[in-house]
Design an enzyme around this catalytic site. Sequence first.
Site, PDB file in Angstrom:
ATOM      1  CB  CYS A 118       2.983  -9.616  42.021  1.00  0.00           C
ATOM      2  SG  CYS A 118       4.340  -8.445  42.032  1.00  0.00           S
ATOM      3  CG  HIS A 260      -0.656  -7.370  40.663  1.00  0.00           C
ATOM      4  ND1 HIS A 260      -0.293  -6.774  41.850  1.00  0.00           N
ATOM      5  CD2 HIS A 260       0.483  -7.481  39.924  1.00  0.00           C
ATOM      6  CE1 HIS A 260       1.008  -6.550  41.834  1.00  0.00           C
ATOM      7  NE2 HIS A 260       1.497  -6.964  40.678  1.00  0.00           N
ATOM      8  CG  ASN A 290       3.733  -3.990  41.760  1.00  0.00           C
ATOM      9  OD1 ASN A 290       3.232  -4.635  42.670  1.00  0.00           O
ATOM     10  ND2 ASN A 290       4.255  -4.560  40.680  1.00  0.00           N
TER      11      ASN A 290
HETATM   12  O1  UT7 Z   1       4.109  -6.931  39.448  1.00  0.00           O
HETATM   13  C1  UT7 Z   1       4.756  -7.900  38.676  1.00  0.00           C
HETATM   14  C2  UT7 Z   1       4.575  -7.657  37.268  1.00  0.00           C
HETATM   15  N1  UT7 Z   1       5.291  -6.490  36.818  1.00  0.00           N
HETATM   16  C3  UT7 Z   1       4.873  -5.885  35.748  1.00  0.00           C
HETATM   17  O2  UT7 Z   1       3.881  -6.305  35.214  1.00  0.00           O
HETATM   18  C4  UT7 Z   1       5.658  -4.723  35.180  1.00  0.00           C
HETATM   19  C5  UT7 Z   1       5.446  -4.700  33.711  1.00  0.00           C
HETATM   20  N2  UT7 Z   1       6.188  -3.674  32.994  1.00  0.00           N
HETATM   21  C6  UT7 Z   1       5.931  -2.352  33.093  1.00  0.00           C
HETATM   22  O3  UT7 Z   1       5.122  -1.919  33.892  1.00  0.00           O
HETATM   23  C7  UT7 Z   1       6.619  -1.450  32.114  1.00  0.00           C
HETATM   24  O4  UT7 Z   1       7.324  -2.232  31.186  1.00  0.00           O
HETATM   25  C8  UT7 Z   1       7.572  -0.403  32.753  1.00  0.00           C
HETATM   26  C9  UT7 Z   1       6.781   0.654  33.481  1.00  0.00           C
HETATM   27  C10 UT7 Z   1       8.529  -1.094  33.699  1.00  0.00           C
HETATM   28  C11 UT7 Z   1       8.391   0.294  31.665  1.00  0.00           C
HETATM   29  O5  UT7 Z   1       7.514   0.910  30.720  1.00  0.00           O
HETATM   30  P1  UT7 Z   1       7.725   0.676  29.169  1.00  0.00           P
HETATM   31  O6  UT7 Z   1       6.722   1.489  28.483  1.00  0.00           O
HETATM   32  O7  UT7 Z   1       7.720  -0.808  28.930  1.00  0.00           O
HETATM   33  O8  UT7 Z   1       9.135   1.317  28.927  1.00  0.00           O
HETATM   34  P2  UT7 Z   1      10.454   0.635  28.323  1.00  0.00           P
HETATM   35  O9  UT7 Z   1      11.056  -0.308  29.296  1.00  0.00           O
HETATM   36  O10 UT7 Z   1      10.165   0.138  26.939  1.00  0.00           O
HETATM   37  O11 UT7 Z   1      11.386   1.910  28.204  1.00  0.00           O
HETATM   38  C12 UT7 Z   1      11.067   2.986  27.331  1.00  0.00           C
HETATM   39  C13 UT7 Z   1      12.046   4.106  27.573  1.00  0.00           C
HETATM   40  C14 UT7 Z   1      13.512   3.644  27.597  1.00  0.00           C
HETATM   41  O12 UT7 Z   1      14.286   4.638  26.987  1.00  0.00           O
HETATM   42  P3  UT7 Z   1      14.758   4.484  25.470  1.00  0.00           P
HETATM   43  O13 UT7 Z   1      15.572   3.210  25.429  1.00  0.00           O
HETATM   44  O14 UT7 Z   1      13.505   4.420  24.665  1.00  0.00           O
HETATM   45  O15 UT7 Z   1      15.570   5.722  25.234  1.00  0.00           O
HETATM   46  C15 UT7 Z   1      13.840   3.604  29.066  1.00  0.00           C
HETATM   47  O16 UT7 Z   1      15.216   3.791  29.331  1.00  0.00           O
HETATM   48  O17 UT7 Z   1      11.805   4.706  28.840  1.00  0.00           O
HETATM   49  C16 UT7 Z   1      13.043   4.760  29.583  1.00  0.00           C
HETATM   50  N3  UT7 Z   1      12.711   4.684  31.003  1.00  0.00           N
HETATM   51  C17 UT7 Z   1      12.465   5.773  31.753  1.00  0.00           C
HETATM   52  N4  UT7 Z   1      12.439   7.074  31.452  1.00  0.00           N
HETATM   53  C18 UT7 Z   1      12.138   7.932  32.438  1.00  0.00           C
HETATM   54  C19 UT7 Z   1      12.601   3.563  31.770  1.00  0.00           C
HETATM   55  N5  UT7 Z   1      12.284   3.939  33.033  1.00  0.00           N
HETATM   56  C20 UT7 Z   1      12.187   5.287  33.032  1.00  0.00           C
HETATM   57  C21 UT7 Z   1      11.889   6.234  34.023  1.00  0.00           C
HETATM   58  N6  UT7 Z   1      11.873   7.533  33.689  1.00  0.00           N
HETATM   59  N7  UT7 Z   1      11.598   5.873  35.282  1.00  0.00           N
END
Ligand code: UT7
Length: 333
Positions: A118, A260, A290
């Site tokens: 990225c 980004h 992204n």
């Molecule tokens: O470009 C390179 C750099 N990349 C980044 O900077 C990405 C950085 N990270 C992110 O953007 C975020 O961490 C994500 C969007 C990937 C995830 O968001 P989050 O708020 O960090 O969610 P999380 O991983 O802590 O997950 C929270 C909950 C989980 O469920 P439980 O364990 O709380 O029951 C996940 O299983 O959300 C769940 N979850 C989803 N639910 C519905 C994860 N993906 C999804 C989804 N739909 N697509």
Amino acid sequence: MNKYTQYKAEVAGTGMHVPKKVLTNFDLEKTLDTSDEWIRTRTGIRERRIAGEGESSSTLAAQAGNQALNSAGVAPEEVDLIIVCTSTPDILFPSTACFVQKEIGAVNAAAYDISAVCSGFVFGLSIAEQYLKSGRYRYVLVIGSETNSRIVDWTDRSTCILFGDGAGAALLKRTESAGSGGLLSSHIYSDGGKSDLIIVPGGIGKTGVSCKSVEAGDYFIKMLGNATFKVAVKRMVEVSQEALEFNGFTHKDVDLVVPHQANRRIMDVVTEKLGIPADRIFINIDKYGNTSAASIPIALHEAWGEGRIAPGNLVLLPVIGAGLTWGAALIRW
Ligand code: UT7
């Protein structure tokens, strides 16, 4: 202008190209345990573009590159160097940049790819900056181009909802004119110790391509989203402050941040921590998701086209990507 160099690098033109096919959050709801509401509130994304048959990183890049040349009024033969920033090259080799060179007819250019995921576009700008400020080249075309849809696991809801395809380009020009404009500085960093945060583990030189690794899904993006989020905020704030201080500016001098487009929440927190008001951030993640190395040049092109950047504006480009890699560039437009 850096007082130790005779030349500076300016953005002479920009371009972008995205595939026609749109994949909305509602489309994803049909195949995944997710919702439009979750994706929008956690990421800011509403839809993304998906490459179709016959489209690849090189075809998207060539269209974006042509547009950048046209907007600058520069002929392809005048380009000295093409840098394609991509982690989704058409094939292992030759480089995607060589295919782009052929396609746009930049017959006098050297062409190569760089891999900083990225962060690719800001890393590419920093390379262009060196060639131009040293006087070696006159025109360097930097293109970020990705077909992420080909390396995401469409059954993994934590990654596939994030990524999209597209290309963005900037033609950088060497100029001798006096004044304070141009690419003021670029600052790039890497931390290979954090390579496990975002990785496509499938081997090429390490293990060779094997059916076993294909079946195991090793050629798909794996990401520790939450941990990446935290380090992304820290590093993007740090490097933005460094770029501003290096040039004798503060956050108050920034007219527009074109970050980004990884996650709307990351962009909001970074600019808030920098003390830059929300109306000075350019955001288009809602339309494209992204697009990795393409995200900043696409955003830059749209920001300029929409009149969000005016001549004389100070524009900050902060980035984070797999590697880890991160950086920032500061441009006086
Ligand atoms: O470009 C390179 C750099 N990349 C980044 O900077 C990405 C950085 N990270 C992110 O953007 C975020 O961490 C994500 C969007 C990937 C995830 O968001 P989050 O708020 O960090 O969610 P999380 O991983 O802590 O997950 C929270 C909950 C989980 O469920 P439980 O364990 O709380 O029951 C996940 O299983 O959300 C769940 N979850 C989803 N639910 C519905 C994860 N993906 C999804 C989804 N739909 N697509």
